[in-house]
Design an enzyme around this catalytic site. Sequence first.
Site, short mmCIF file in Angstrom:
data_model
loop_
_atom_site.label_atom_id
_atom_site.label_comp_id
_atom_site.label_asym_id
_atom_site.label_seq_id
_atom_site.Cartn_x
_atom_site.Cartn_y
_atom_site.Cartn_z
N LYS A 299 -8.87 28.13 -24.87
CA LYS A 299 -8.07 29.30 -25.30
C LYS A 299 -8.17 29.49 -26.04
CE LYS A 299 -7.45 28.60 -20.44
NZ LYS A 299 -7.87 30.00 -19.73
N TYR B 274 -9.85 21.66 -23.80
CA TYR B 274 -9.28 22.74 -22.73
C TYR B 274 -8.64 23.63 -23.88
CZ TYR B 274 -6.17 25.22 -19.59
OH TYR B 274 -5.39 26.49 -19.46
N SER C 80 -2.30 29.99 -22.12
CA SER C 80 -1.56 28.68 -21.83
C SER C 80 -0.51 28.55 -23.24
CB SER C 80 -2.98 27.92 -21.65
OG SER C 80 -2.02 26.50 -21.50
#
Length: 332
Positions: free
Chosen positions: A153, A149, A124
Site C-alpha cells: 500500500k 501487505y 489502509s
Amino acid sequence: MNVLVTGGAGYIGSHTAVELIHAGHKVIVADDLSNAKAEVIDRIETITGTRPAFYPIDCKDKAALDAVFAEHKIDAVIHFAAFKAVGESVQKPLAYYRNNLDSALTLLEVMEKFGCRKFIFSSSATVYGPDNPYPYKEEMPAVKSTSPYGQTKVMIERIIADYVAANPDFCAVLLRYFNPIGAHESGLLGDDPNGIPNNLMPYIGRVAAGKLEKLTIFGNDYPTPDGTCRRDYLHVVDLAVGHLKALEFAKDKTGVEAVNLGTGNGVSVLELVSAFQDANNIKIPYVFGPRRDGDLPAFWADAEKAKTLLGWEAQYSVEDMCRSAWNFAKNA
Ligand code: UDP
C-alpha cells in the site's frame, strides 16, 4: 459516470458497487474471484435492481483489461483488487508484491492508454506504520508499514503520487481505511472470507454461528485501558459511501489526496466483543492468547479531512455494525 470497480465482488467492493448504483452510476466489475464468489454479482442485482457488467479477470492481465476499457467508456476506476491477508503476506512476500504492485501498474497503464484520469485507491491505515502517534493525520509520513501487505500500500501510494506529478491532469484519491466491519442491511453482502478468518469480526461471527468454538483475543497486556488492542471500527456501508464521495470529489479535480476513512474513535477488542453480545444477545466465548506479531497497541483516525474535503462522516454506531454483521453471518 461509468465506473470500473476492481475487486467488486469482494467485501468492500460489493458494498461500494451497491452505493454507486444507488447514486446512478454505471458499474463495471472486474474480479478474478480469488477471494470472492460469483453469486455476489447476483446479490448486487437483487439489492439494486441493476446488474453490473461483470468480467472474471485478473488485473495483471493487460489484454483482458484492455478489452474492458475498449468495450466501456470508463470514466473512473476504483481499485480494490488485491491480496489482503497481513499474516500470509509475511509468509509469501513475493506473491503480495507481485500481485498488488503488478495489478496497480497494469491498471494505470491501461487507464493512460484510454485517457481515463480518475482513480480511487483502496489504501489502509497500516501505511502510518509503527512510528506515528495516533490519531493518525494524513500529513504524517506514511512510508513504513509492519507487513509486506502494508508495504504494498505504501509503495502503490508512492507510484500514484509520482504518476500524478508527471500527469497534472490526473486525479487520484488514496483512501486510507481503518477497520471496516458490519454488513449490508439486506444480509446479502458481508465479510465471508475463505477458511478460518484472520480478522476479528468475521471470526466473532463464526463463533456466534457455532462454526468455531471460541475467540482467541491476541494479547491482554497492551498499554491500553483494558489491556486489549484498540482500533477504529467503521461500518462497511459508511466506508462504501466514502468512495462515492471521493468519486464526486475527483470528478472535476486534479492532483492527489490521501484521506482517512474512520470514525475517529478507538474501541478495544473486549469492548467490541461486549458490544456484539449486547446487540445480538449471544454469548461469545473467548480466551486470551499471546500477542499477534505486527499488531500495534492502538490507533485511530483523525477524521477531519474526510469531513472538510469530501463532506463524509461515519453515520453508523458500533451497535449497528455488530447487529448487521450478525444478520449476515447467521445465514452465511
Ligand atoms: N484480533 C483478535 N483475535 C482474532 C482476530 C483479531 O484478538 O482472532 C484482534 C487483533 O489483535 C487486533 C484487532 O482484533 O487487535 C483487529 O484485528 P483485525 O485483524 O480485524 O484488523 P487489523 O487491525 O489487524 O487490521
